[in-house]
Scaffold this active site. Structure first.
Site, PDB file in Angstrom:
ATOM      1  N   HIS A 101      43.039  59.921  32.439  1.00 13.52           N
ATOM      2  CA  HIS A 101      42.684  59.576  33.778  1.00 13.52           C
ATOM      3  C   HIS A 101      43.950  59.813  34.546  1.00 13.52           C
ATOM      4  CE1 HIS A 101      42.347  56.094  36.683  1.00 13.52           C
ATOM      5  NE2 HIS A 101      41.307  57.015  37.181  1.00 13.52           N
ATOM      6  N   SER A 102      43.873  60.301  35.698  1.00 17.68           N
ATOM      7  CA  SER A 102      44.936  60.035  36.830  1.00 17.68           C
ATOM      8  C   SER A 102      46.234  60.561  36.123  1.00 17.68           C
ATOM      9  CB  SER A 102      45.146  58.601  37.269  1.00 17.68           C
ATOM     10  OG  SER A 102      45.550  58.668  38.593  1.00 17.68           O
ATOM     11  N   LEU A 103      47.367  59.726  36.117  1.00 13.53           N
ATOM     12  CA  LEU A 103      48.626  60.113  35.420  1.00 13.53           C
ATOM     13  C   LEU A 103      48.162  60.524  34.089  1.00 13.53           C
ATOM     14  CD1 LEU A 103      51.477  59.953  34.938  1.00 13.53           C
ATOM     15  CD2 LEU A 103      51.366  57.694  34.197  1.00 13.53           C
ATOM     16  N   ALA A 105      45.535  62.113  32.843  1.00 16.67           N
ATOM     17  CA  ALA A 105      45.327  63.660  32.953  1.00 16.67           C
ATOM     18  C   ALA A 105      46.082  64.536  33.234  1.00 16.67           C
ATOM     19  CB  ALA A 105      43.942  63.683  34.015  1.00 16.67           C
ATOM     20  N   HIS A 263      38.341  56.169  42.333  1.00 21.50           N
ATOM     21  CA  HIS A 263      39.194  56.560  41.308  1.00 21.50           C
ATOM     22  C   HIS A 263      39.192  56.168  40.085  1.00 21.50           C
ATOM     23  CE1 HIS A 263      42.891  58.495  40.113  1.00 21.50           C
ATOM     24  NE2 HIS A 263      43.514  57.466  39.969  1.00 21.50           N
TER      25      HIS A 263
END
Length: 287
Positions: A101-103, A105, A263
Site C-alpha cells: 500500500h502506498s509507500l 507498493a 487512500h
C-alpha cells in the site's frame, strides 16, 4: 472479520523487524508492506479476506514495533527493498508475492523490477510510482534534506494527553482516513511516555529525501517488472497515481482496478476491505 494473528520478530543482520503473521503454514507466501507512517495494522481488515495465503505483514523499519535504523543510516526506498529481501531469505522464501500500500507498493514495484526472479506477483493499493524530480532539482533537494537533518536534533517528539488526542492528530495530518482506520493504526503505533502517548515512528521518517529518482528511472523500474500485477486505484486516493502515470499504465500489462474510496480504502471500513480483496483473488491462485 477476525482471524488468528501471530506476532513475530525477525532478527535481520542489520535490524530487528516486527510483523503480523496470517494464514496457514502451507499457504502461498506473501509479504505485505504498509504505507508511510503506518504499520502492520494497515492489513488488519484485508488479510483475513485473502484465504490460502501465508501473509507476513511487516512493520517497516522505523515504524510500529520494528527497530529504528542506526545513527547515520537512512530510510530510502532501496533500504526498505533490502529489508524485504532479507526477511524473505530468513523465512526461506525464494519466490514470493508482494502486497503493498502506498509507500509499500512503491517499494514492491522497485523490488520486482530489480530482482524479477524473486517476485511471483504484485498486488498494489493506491501506489506504484515513486515521487520523482528532474536532475536539475537534485542540488536543491539535497540541500533541503541536509538542513532538515541538522534541525531535527533540536525537535522534540509530540506528546498527547490521551490516545484519543493522538488519533485526532492523525486524522488532521497526511492523507484522509476514517476514524476507525486511525484508531487501528494508533493501537500499534503509539507508546506510553511521561505525560501521555507519543508515536513509535522514528522522527527521521518525516525528513525530506536527499535524492529522488527521475521519471526515466521510475519508468525503467516499472518496465522491468516481469510478474503479473494488479493495481487498485482509489478514486479519491493519491492524485499522482491517477494523473501523470495513467498513460504509461495503459501501455503496460497491469490489471488496473478503479475502486471507490480514499487512500486507505482497504482499512477505512469493511466494505472497502472486501472490495480490495475482490480485486486480489488472483493472489491465491499464484503458482
Amino acid at each position: 472479520m477476525t482471524v488468528a494473528v501471530e506476532e513475530i520478530r525477525l532478527n535481520l543482520p542489520h535490524i530487528e523487524l516486527a510483523a503480523h503473521l496470517y494464514g496457514p503454514e502451507d499457504g502461498q507466501p506473501v509479504l505485505a508492506l504498509h504505507g508511510w507512517l503506518d504499520n502492520a495494522m494497515s492489513f488488519a481488515r484485508l488479510a483475513p479476506r485473502l484465504p490460502g495465503l501465508r501473509i507476513v505483514a511487516l512493520d517497516l523499519a522505523g515504524h510500529g514495533h520494528s527497530g529504528h535504523r542506526a545513527a547515520g543510516a537512512s530510510y530510502q526506498l532501496w533500504d526498505y527493498a533490502l529489508d524485504v529481501l532479507a526477511v524473505a531469505d530468513q523465512l526461506g522464501w525464494q519466490r514470493f508475492a508482494l502486497l503493498g500500500h502506498s509507500l509499500g507498493a512503491i517499494v514492491a514495484t522497485l523490488l520486482a523490477g530489480a530482482v524479477p526472479e524473486r517476485i511471483e506477483r504484485l498486488a498494489l493499493i493506491d501506489g506504484m510510482f515513486p515521487l520523482t524530480h528532474e536532475p536539475e532539482q537534485a542540488p536543491h533537494q539535497l540541500g533541503e534534506a541536509l538542513r532538515a537533518q541538522l534541525a531535527l536534533r533540536d525537535k522534540r517528539r509530540p506528546v498527547y494527553a490521551s490516545v484519543e488526542r493522538a488519533v485526532e492528530a492523525r486524522l488532521r495530518g497526511g492523507s484522509p482516513l476514517s476514524r476507525e482506520a486511525a484508531e487501528l493504526l494508533a493501537s500499534r503505533g503509539l507508546t506510553a511516555v511521561a505525560g501521555g502517548y507519543t508515536w513509535r515512528t522514528d522522527p527521521r521518517l518525516t525528513l525530506p529525501s536527499p535524492l529522488r529518482l527521475t521519471r526515466a528511472h521510475a519508468e525503467a523500474f516499472v518496465r522491468a517488472v516481469r510478474c503479473p500485477v494488479d493495481l487498485v486505484i482509489a478514486e479519491q486516493g493519491l492524485p499522482v497515481q491517477r494523473g501523470e502515470w495513467l498513460a504509461l499504465l495503459d501501455s503496460l500489462p497491469v490489471r488496473v482496478h478503479r475502486v471507490p474510496g480514499g487512500h486507505h480504502l482497504h482499512l477505512d471500513d469493511e466494505a472497502g476491505a472486501q472490495a480490495v480483496a475482490d480485486c486480489f483473488k488472483a493472489l491465491s491462485a499464484a503458482p
